[in-house]
Design an enzyme around this catalytic site. Sequence first.
Site, PDB file in Angstrom:
ATOM      1  N   ASN A 195     -42.278  24.433  19.691  1.00 28.63           N
ATOM      2  CA  ASN A 195     -42.500  24.085  18.279  1.00 28.63           C
ATOM      3  C   ASN A 195     -43.745  23.254  18.000  1.00 28.63           C
ATOM      4  O   ASN A 195     -43.801  22.574  16.973  1.00 28.63           O
ATOM      5  CB  ASN A 195     -41.281  23.338  17.700  1.00 28.63           C
ATOM      6  CG  ASN A 195     -40.038  24.175  17.761  1.00 28.63           C
ATOM      7  OD1 ASN A 195     -40.067  25.329  17.357  1.00 28.63           O
ATOM      8  ND2 ASN A 195     -38.958  23.628  18.286  1.00 28.63           N
ATOM      9  N   ARG A 218     -26.636  17.013  26.088  1.00 26.51           N
ATOM     10  CA  ARG A 218     -27.598  16.606  25.068  1.00 26.51           C
ATOM     11  C   ARG A 218     -26.973  16.737  23.694  1.00 26.51           C
ATOM     12  O   ARG A 218     -26.406  17.788  23.358  1.00 26.51           O
ATOM     13  CB  ARG A 218     -28.839  17.497  25.154  1.00 26.51           C
ATOM     14  CG  ARG A 218     -30.016  17.002  24.342  1.00 26.51           C
ATOM     15  CD  ARG A 218     -31.154  17.989  24.460  1.00 26.51           C
ATOM     16  NE  ARG A 218     -32.433  17.434  24.047  1.00 26.51           N
ATOM     17  CZ  ARG A 218     -33.468  18.162  23.645  1.00 26.51           C
ATOM     18  NH1 ARG A 218     -33.363  19.489  23.598  1.00 26.51           N
ATOM     19  NH2 ARG A 218     -34.596  17.603  23.294  1.00 26.51           N
ATOM     20  N   ASP A 238     -42.286  17.926  29.099  1.00 30.34           N
ATOM     21  CA  ASP A 238     -41.766  18.695  27.956  1.00 30.34           C
ATOM     22  C   ASP A 238     -42.243  20.151  27.982  1.00 30.34           C
ATOM     23  O   ASP A 238     -42.126  20.863  26.981  1.00 30.34           O
ATOM     24  CB  ASP A 238     -42.101  18.049  26.606  1.00 30.34           C
ATOM     25  CG  ASP A 238     -41.292  18.659  25.470  1.00 30.34           C
ATOM     26  OD1 ASP A 238     -40.135  19.059  25.712  1.00 30.34           O
ATOM     27  OD2 ASP A 238     -41.812  18.770  24.340  1.00 30.34           O
TER      28      ASP A 238
HETATM   29  C1  0GY Z   1     -38.316  18.922  22.995  1.00 29.40           C
HETATM   30  C2  0GY Z   1     -38.552  18.941  21.561  1.00 29.40           C
HETATM   31  C3  0GY Z   1     -38.226  19.916  20.679  1.00 29.40           C
HETATM   32  C4  0GY Z   1     -37.330  21.002  20.898  1.00 29.40           C
HETATM   33  C5  0GY Z   1     -36.246  20.997  21.668  1.00 29.40           C
HETATM   34  O1  0GY Z   1     -34.350  21.965  22.560  1.00 29.40           O
HETATM   35  C6  0GY Z   1     -35.278  22.112  21.770  1.00 29.40           C
HETATM   36  O2  0GY Z   1     -35.421  23.108  21.079  1.00 29.40           O
HETATM   37  O3  0GY Z   1     -35.942  19.957  22.394  1.00 29.40           O
HETATM   38  C7  0GY Z   1     -38.810  19.805  19.331  1.00 29.40           C
HETATM   39  O4  0GY Z   1     -38.938  20.857  18.654  1.00 29.40           O
HETATM   40  O5  0GY Z   1     -39.168  18.679  18.914  1.00 29.40           O
HETATM   41  O6  0GY Z   1     -38.025  17.863  23.541  1.00 29.40           O
HETATM   42  O7  0GY Z   1     -38.398  19.948  23.638  1.00 29.40           O
END
Ligand code: 0GY
Length: 310
Positions: free
Chosen positions: A268, A130, A263
């Site tokens: 957040n 990623r 998800d």
């Molecule tokens: C998601 C979105 C978020 C966070 C992350 O890896 C992560 O911290 O992906 C976000 O804060 O928008 O897809 O989990």
Amino acid sequence: MSKPTTGDFTKTAGWMDWYAGPAQPRFVLPAGAVDAHCHVFGPGAEFPYASERKYTPCDASKAQLFALRDHLGFDRNVIVQATCHGADNRAMVDACVASGGRARGVATVKRSISDAELQALHAAGVRGVRFNFVKRLVDFTPKDELLEIAHRIKPMGWHVVIYFEAVDLPELWDFFTTLPTTVVVDHMGRPDVSKPLDGPEFELFVKFMREHSNVWSKVSCPERLSVTGPKALQGEALAYRDVVPFARRIVENFPDRVLWGTDWPHPNLKDHMPDDGLLVDFIPHIAVTPELQQKLLVTNPMRLYWPESC
Ligand code: 0GY
């Protein structure tokens, strides 16, 4: 499901915990459905959060993820490395290994990773890396480093997952279109759904997919993108209805290149925590026929993550 705990770390102020009492979805998932975007957090006492993290979550363990999988009726998971673990993939790898082949992983790696370490990730079930461009989540990584990683993982049959905000697509376009692998976009490139469906911003994303047959999209996260929110309008039992036309357009134009995921545990979120059962009930509004649902939930994720089983 068991309730979230905090573990050894202090959560970010205002952190919203995942919802421990999800409804039984009314929509019955097709046999073999894959939740193709979810995370594990720690537990911090076992898998410490990274020092460079931008948030400290509540714990969300593999056992809790697998309980949710079974409750919702999914067969498999794709566990995406969360930024709170940085490039320490141990929690995600541990979950993949414990799944008995029912979870694949998407890792975060640095240029310094050895070939042997990449092979070990592959053996554990990792099939992608990623690249994150969301500034509130990660520090900047030079593009030449990312491109080098992409060229190293390509011969392993892996792909690249990209996470960015819609306003940043013009600036990132040239980089994204040089990536040599399949490229999977998180959450439709985070469109601003208060803007028109046929406005320049979303049109650019559709063009990105139309002109590049290696680009796929997750049509996930209505709870993150919605302005109308989770409340159903009177007489209209549909949460996140403003996201529907955006997701539906992507599903119907690119039915063989879309994925869906919960998800969970929903990092957040500031406004509300979704009920994952109700999120599953959103699916038939964006993939409106059994054929589209089969592709979105089974055929496509299986082709990408378990090609040997297809
Ligand atoms: C998601 C979105 C978020 C966070 C992350 O890896 C992560 O911290 O992906 C976000 O804060 O928008 O897809 O989990």
